[in-house]
Scaffold this active site. Sequence first.
Site, PDB file in Angstrom:
ATOM      1  N   SER A 137     159.568  73.707  38.253  1.00  0.00           N
ATOM      2  CA  SER A 137     158.167  74.159  38.246  1.00  0.00           C
ATOM      3  C   SER A 137     157.689  74.340  39.678  1.00  0.00           C
ATOM      4  CB  SER A 137     157.308  73.093  37.557  1.00  0.00           C
ATOM      5  OG  SER A 137     155.941  73.362  37.733  1.00  0.00           O
ATOM      6  N   TYR A 150     155.256  64.099  36.441  1.00  0.00           N
ATOM      7  CA  TYR A 150     155.695  65.460  36.101  1.00  0.00           C
ATOM      8  C   TYR A 150     156.224  66.172  37.345  1.00  0.00           C
ATOM      9  CZ  TYR A 150     155.733  70.243  34.375  1.00  0.00           C
ATOM     10  OH  TYR A 150     156.137  71.515  34.024  1.00  0.00           O
TER      11      TYR A 150
HETATM   12  N1  LIG Z   1     154.117  76.680  30.761  1.00  0.00           N
HETATM   13  C1  LIG Z   1     154.069  76.517  32.067  1.00  0.00           C
HETATM   14  O1  LIG Z   1     153.096  76.912  32.733  1.00  0.00           O
HETATM   15  C2  LIG Z   1     155.235  75.884  32.782  1.00  0.00           C
HETATM   16  C3  LIG Z   1     155.237  75.932  34.188  1.00  0.00           C
HETATM   17  C4  LIG Z   1     156.300  75.355  34.865  1.00  0.00           C
HETATM   18  C5  LIG Z   1     157.343  74.759  34.174  1.00  0.00           C
HETATM   19  N2  LIG Z   1     157.304  74.711  32.798  1.00  0.00           N
HETATM   20  C6  LIG Z   1     158.423  74.077  32.122  1.00  0.00           C
HETATM   21  O2  LIG Z   1     158.939  74.978  31.173  1.00  0.00           O
HETATM   22  C7  LIG Z   1     159.629  74.250  30.151  1.00  0.00           C
HETATM   23  C8  LIG Z   1     159.198  74.782  28.796  1.00  0.00           C
HETATM   24  O3  LIG Z   1     157.836  74.452  28.589  1.00  0.00           O
HETATM   25  P1  LIG Z   1     156.792  75.413  27.853  1.00  0.00           P
HETATM   26  O4  LIG Z   1     155.760  75.765  28.852  1.00  0.00           O
HETATM   27  O5  LIG Z   1     157.507  76.469  27.131  1.00  0.00           O
HETATM   28  O6  LIG Z   1     156.080  74.352  26.893  1.00  0.00           O
HETATM   29  P2  LIG Z   1     156.213  74.070  25.332  1.00  0.00           P
HETATM   30  O7  LIG Z   1     155.808  75.268  24.552  1.00  0.00           O
HETATM   31  O8  LIG Z   1     155.465  72.807  25.134  1.00  0.00           O
HETATM   32  O9  LIG Z   1     157.781  73.843  25.114  1.00  0.00           O
HETATM   33  C9  LIG Z   1     158.422  72.625  25.355  1.00  0.00           C
HETATM   34  C10 LIG Z   1     159.686  72.600  24.537  1.00  0.00           C
HETATM   35  O10 LIG Z   1     160.410  71.411  24.835  1.00  0.00           O
HETATM   36  C11 LIG Z   1     160.774  70.802  23.599  1.00  0.00           C
HETATM   37  N3  LIG Z   1     160.907  69.364  23.781  1.00  0.00           N
HETATM   38  C12 LIG Z   1     160.001  68.504  24.293  1.00  0.00           C
HETATM   39  N4  LIG Z   1     160.495  67.249  24.282  1.00  0.00           N
HETATM   40  C13 LIG Z   1     161.722  67.324  23.746  1.00  0.00           C
HETATM   41  C14 LIG Z   1     162.730  66.359  23.448  1.00  0.00           C
HETATM   42  N5  LIG Z   1     162.552  65.060  23.716  1.00  0.00           N
HETATM   43  N6  LIG Z   1     163.885  66.789  22.896  1.00  0.00           N
HETATM   44  C15 LIG Z   1     164.093  68.096  22.606  1.00  0.00           C
HETATM   45  N7  LIG Z   1     163.171  69.046  22.877  1.00  0.00           N
HETATM   46  C16 LIG Z   1     162.010  68.666  23.421  1.00  0.00           C
HETATM   47  C17 LIG Z   1     159.654  71.168  22.625  1.00  0.00           C
HETATM   48  O11 LIG Z   1     160.135  71.150  21.288  1.00  0.00           O
HETATM   49  P3  LIG Z   1     159.899  69.981  20.214  1.00  0.00           P
HETATM   50  O12 LIG Z   1     158.538  69.461  20.413  1.00  0.00           O
HETATM   51  O13 LIG Z   1     160.102  70.711  18.912  1.00  0.00           O
HETATM   52  O14 LIG Z   1     160.976  68.981  20.477  1.00  0.00           O
HETATM   53  C18 LIG Z   1     159.400  72.610  23.043  1.00  0.00           C
HETATM   54  O15 LIG Z   1     160.320  73.456  22.399  1.00  0.00           O
HETATM   55  C19 LIG Z   1     159.281  72.786  30.381  1.00  0.00           C
HETATM   56  O16 LIG Z   1     160.360  72.144  31.041  1.00  0.00           O
HETATM   57  C20 LIG Z   1     158.084  72.852  31.308  1.00  0.00           C
HETATM   58  O17 LIG Z   1     157.944  71.699  32.104  1.00  0.00           O
HETATM   59  C21 LIG Z   1     156.282  75.263  32.086  1.00  0.00           C
END
Ligand SMILES: NC(=O)c1ccc[n+]([C@@H]2O[C@H](COP(=O)([O-])OP(=O)(O)OC[C@H]3O[C@@H](n4cnc5c(N)ncnc54)[C@H](OP(=O)(O)O)[C@@H]3O)[C@@H](O)[C@H]2O)c1
Length: 247
Positions: A137, A150
């Site tokens: 991130s 985080y």
């Molecule tokens: N959105 C942003 O602005 C942003 C910015 C920088 C980085 N990121 C990173 O991008 C990645 C994806 O996030 P997102 O933004 O797409 O958010 P999201 O929609 O909340 O997706 C998170 C995913 O991780 C899965 N997950 C969480 N805990 C888990 C566990 N213990 N075991 C297996 N799966 C798990 C969730 O599925 P389940 O709940 O079904 O397990 C979900 O599919 C993350 O690493 C996040 O930190 C996001």
Amino acid sequence: MNKVFITGASSGIGEYLAYAYAKQGYFIGLVARRKDRLDQVAIQCTELGGQTKVYPLDVLNDVECKSAIADFIALPGEMDTVYANAGVGSPDGLSSGSADKMNHVLSVNILGVTNTVMPFIPHFKEIRNGKIAIISSVASFRGLAHHAAYSGSKAAVRNMSQGWGTALHKHGISFTAVCPGFIKSEMTGDNEFPMPFLMETKVAAQKIIRAVNRRKKVFIFPWQMKYFLVPLIKCAPDWLIRILGFA
Ligand SMILES: NC(=O)c1ccc[n+]([C@@H]2O[C@H](COP(=O)([O-])OP(=O)(O)OC[C@H]3O[C@@H](n4cnc5c(N)ncnc54)[C@H](OP(=O)(O)O)[C@@H]3O)[C@@H](O)[C@H]2O)c1
């Protein structure tokens, strides 16, 4: 047929990565805890032209991760790319008197990555090829007030990606530390603060895939984050961070 393995595929970035690979006819390993959501993503992927296998599991469970990955490697097709994308974010809870919340963030975001990536290394070494993307991130570039676990977890995996990439380059394995700014997803859905340069999930997924295919070592996007925000937060004094509203 090429195969891609994506953790956190039940929503957000992981879900849209899956759709983009489905359009290219990939065999996609879909990983997350919510099976119902994974099943829906799988149906959509099939309609887009891909094939899928769903692995409902928690990335903290190293035994289940190993077994799912062994199963996916054994399926027909060539292993191409792995996305260690599953992640969680929540405030540190600094006044709660408990480390529970931050320990969960640190565990999922760091151990979830090692549990996903390491079982693939022997296979990628054997085939002398492989692309591994680790979702870090822009928050990894500064310890964030109230979200330090985080930002710390994302700094850790960015560094791990760099080290593993250096070590395994000679085996044809590339590592990309992906550092997104704000992307539309469940994670950002409830944010009440302004999210500059907020990007559509589908666009983000396309950009990530392009960078990973080019075997970029670190991919920071959108460009406004790369050229303005990241340099600023890296060196800004605390008083400026407070004035800008980051604390
Ligand atoms: N959105 C942003 O602005 C942003 C910015 C920088 C980085 N990121 C990173 O991008 C990645 C994806 O996030 P997102 O933004 O797409 O958010 P999201 O929609 O909340 O997706 C998170 C995913 O991780 C899965 N997950 C969480 N805990 C888990 C566990 N213990 N075991 C297996 N799966 C798990 C969730 O599925 P389940 O709940 O079904 O397990 C979900 O599919 C993350 O690493 C996040 O930190 C996001």
